[in-house]
Write a protein that holds these residues in place. Structure first.
Motif, mmCIF file in Angstrom:
data_model
loop_
_atom_site.group_PDB
_atom_site.id
_atom_site.type_symbol
_atom_site.label_atom_id
_atom_site.label_comp_id
_atom_site.label_asym_id
_atom_site.label_seq_id
_atom_site.Cartn_x
_atom_site.Cartn_y
_atom_site.Cartn_z
ATOM 1 N N UNK A 150 -56.150 -25.665 -4.231
ATOM 2 C CA UNK A 150 -56.673 -24.602 -3.766
ATOM 3 C C UNK A 150 -57.456 -25.113 -2.449
ATOM 4 N N UNK A 151 -58.211 -26.278 -2.533
ATOM 5 C CA UNK A 151 -58.788 -26.902 -1.494
ATOM 6 C C UNK A 151 -57.795 -26.812 -0.095
ATOM 7 N N UNK A 152 -56.717 -27.707 -0.432
ATOM 8 C CA UNK A 152 -55.622 -27.866 0.498
ATOM 9 C C UNK A 152 -55.157 -26.374 1.180
ATOM 10 N N UNK A 153 -55.165 -25.399 0.409
ATOM 11 C CA UNK A 153 -54.757 -23.940 1.014
ATOM 12 C C UNK A 153 -55.939 -23.537 1.612
ATOM 13 N N UNK B 95 -54.917 -22.054 10.142
ATOM 14 C CA UNK B 95 -54.144 -20.979 11.005
ATOM 15 C C UNK B 95 -55.033 -19.690 11.407
ATOM 16 N N UNK B 96 -56.130 -19.701 10.876
ATOM 17 C CA UNK B 96 -57.379 -18.883 11.597
ATOM 18 C C UNK B 96 -57.567 -19.260 13.144
ATOM 19 N N UNK B 97 -57.830 -20.524 13.052
ATOM 20 C CA UNK B 97 -58.303 -21.026 14.204
ATOM 21 C C UNK B 97 -57.358 -21.028 15.186
ATOM 22 N N UNK B 98 -55.826 -21.376 14.919
ATOM 23 C CA UNK B 98 -54.740 -21.357 15.756
ATOM 24 C C UNK B 98 -54.618 -19.766 16.171
ATOM 25 N N UNK B 99 -54.862 -18.718 15.319
ATOM 26 C CA UNK B 99 -54.841 -17.166 16.009
ATOM 27 C C UNK B 99 -55.834 -16.959 17.028
ATOM 28 N N UNK B 100 -57.219 -17.587 16.569
ATOM 29 C CA UNK B 100 -58.280 -17.177 17.499
ATOM 30 C C UNK B 100 -58.101 -18.180 18.688
#
Length: 510
Positions: A54-57, A64-69
């Motif tokens: 879960x920590x890795x996820x 991914x959120x940072x990449x989208x931003x």
């Protein structure tokens, strides 16, 4: 398993194992205590692994959120940079060659077609593609960017329109149905859903066995061919596509033809694209609603041929009803068609039916006239015969009287013969009063006869000859019913022959 659920399960498992270990120690069940210890270690190890997963996820989702931003920020910065010095009032390659605008269409629906207004409706997706060097960009992925319809207000778009349209609109439910996409090489895709009601010049000479071609035109309004050229985009297949079920309620869809050309106006030359929709009218509707009733009305008018000639009210009502019914049917059908001067195939059939219905009425009038003529002729002949019989009786009486007078005169002549011989030729000049009376009787009998009948006029003589031909004497009576007998065969046979000619000519072209 969700992370929150995992923590809840971990707490429950710890409580359960603690309780079991406490009970095992109190009851001195050391084997159970050892087994519970092994299970607890195994469970805690698995829970630890899940926690790490879960920590890795979470770390991946965060990345991914940072990449989208970052990508959103990059595209926003890119658009601001593209539009910073962009002038939407100038076309691409301004001062150079014309802009090539490639066009494709996807026909969604077609129709209805209005004969009264000579128009048809078409709903389609209209796509335009062109290159704008000012919109070139370089990103980490170089993927095309799809934008909202508001972006169109900030860039140059072609001034295409539909020249023969009566009305046109773009769909705006729930938002404007517009797609804008730009590529890294400067290519712009502009797609919108459009509904156009445009003219369709219907050729109704073969109606309802007709084929129609309705045109949809696309043209540049302000830019001449020196600045803008419209072209069909054929690199990815057929530029005009449509679904399989494109038939209309009254027409069968046969296919599409497309073309491109240049039109010359006083303001310059303009590029045009044209789509031709080939349509063929369904005949069954008109067979059931028009042709079949007209045939039945004509056949109904023939019923009068079997009605008695002297049943005048019945035959007049039948003839007038059929005439008015066919006229009403003609008016009803033509009210749904444009007021054109050309003769339609349906008009020819209606007039053919009207001629036969009206002919049945004329036939009845002719029969009535012939019947009246023959009745008056028979009455005149009867009166002449009675008069001749009376004249013959009078002539017989005169002859009887003449014989009696002659016998008396002969006796007197014997006594006077001697003196008559002496007189010689002078005696021949003297007339006996009895002889004078006989001469007057003879001449009176001759003059008393019926004078000769003056010759009849040409029309009356023709009618008399026609009545004599159609109605010969049978057992001393005139047969006026022969006119109806001939009509019973002549009308149906000739109508069938004309129907074969009509359908053979028009259906061959259909």
């Amino acid at each position: 398993m969700h992370r929150c659920q995992l923590h809840q399960f971990n707490r429950i498992l710890c409580l359960y194992l603690s309780a079991e270990l406490f009970v095992g120690v109190l009851t001195m069940r050391w084997s159970t205590v050892l087994l519970l210890q092994v299970l607890a270690k195994s469970a805690f190890a698995e829970l630890t692994e899940l926690e790490k997963g879960f920590m890795a996820t979470d770390e991946t989702s965060t990345q991914e959120e940072e990449d989208r931003k970052n990508k959103m920020s990059e595209v926003s910065t890119l658009l601001k940079g593209l539009l910073k010095n962009y002038d939407s009032r100038l076309r691409p390659n301004f001062g150079g060659g014309p802009v090539i605008v490639n066009v494709t269409m996807n026909i969604d629906s077609l129709g209805p077609i209005s004969e009264t207004e000579s128009s048809f409706r078409v709903d389609f997706a209209f796509r335009q593609m062109w290159f704008d060097e000012r919109l070139r960009f370089n990103t980490s992925t170089n993927e095309p960017v799809t934008l909202s319809y508001e972006f169109l207000q900030k860039i140059w778009v072609p001034d295409t329109y539909f020249p023969e349209s009566l009305s046109s609109s773009t769909h705006k439910v729930m938002v404007p149905n517009i797609l804008v996409r730009i590529y890294n090489n400067g290519k712009v895709l502009y797609s919108s859903r459009v509904t156009v009601v445009t003219k369709c010049l219907l050729k109704l000479g073969m109606f309802p066995l007709d084929k129609q071609t309705c045109n949809l035109l696309v043209e540049a309004y302000g830019y001449t061919t020196d600045h803008l050229m419209l072209s069909w985009y054929e690199e990815e297949g057929e530029p005009v596509s449509y679904g399989e079920n494109l038939d209309l309620p009254q027409f069968m869809f046969l296919g599409i033809e497309r073309s491109s050309y240049t039109l010359q106006f006083s303001t310059g030359s303009f590029s045009d694209l044209q789509v031709d929709f080939k349509l063929k009218r369904f005949l069954m509707y008109y067979m059931m609603q028009t042709y079949a009733p007209a045939i039945l009305i004509v056949m109904l008018s023939w019923v009068g041929f079997w009605v008695d000639v002297r049943a005048i009210p019945a035959r007049v009502a039948l003839a007038i009803t059929t005439v008015l019914t066919i006229i009403t049917l003609m008016g009803t059908v033509n009210s749904r068609l444009p007021k054109v001067s050309s003769i339609k195939a349906l008009d020819i059939y209606f007039w053919l039916c009207f001629m036969y219905v009206f002919g049945a009425l004329v036939e009845f009038a002719l029969v009535c006239y012939l019947d009246k003529h023959l009745r008056s002729k028979a009455a005149r002949k009867k009166a002449e015969k009675e008069k001749q019989e009376k004249s013959a009786a009078e002539q017989s009486m005169r002859q009887q009287l003449t014989r009696e007078n002659s016998f008396a005169l002969n006796n007197r002549d014997l006594s006077r013969r001697g003196r008559a011989d002496e007189d010689g030729e002078n005696g021949l000049l003297l007339q006996n009063p009895a002889n004078a009376f006989l001469d007057r009787n003879l001449s009176g009998a001759t003059l008393g006869d019926t004078p000769s009948k003056p010759p009849e006029s040409g029309l009356k003589q023709w009618i008399s000859d026609l009545s004599t031909y159609l109605c010969p004497k049978r057992k001393g009576k005139f047969d006026i019913l022969n006119v109806d007998r001939y009509s019973r065969a002549l009308f149906p046979v000739s109508f069938a022959v004309l129907n074969v000619i009509y359908w053979g000519y028009y259906y061959r072209a259909y």
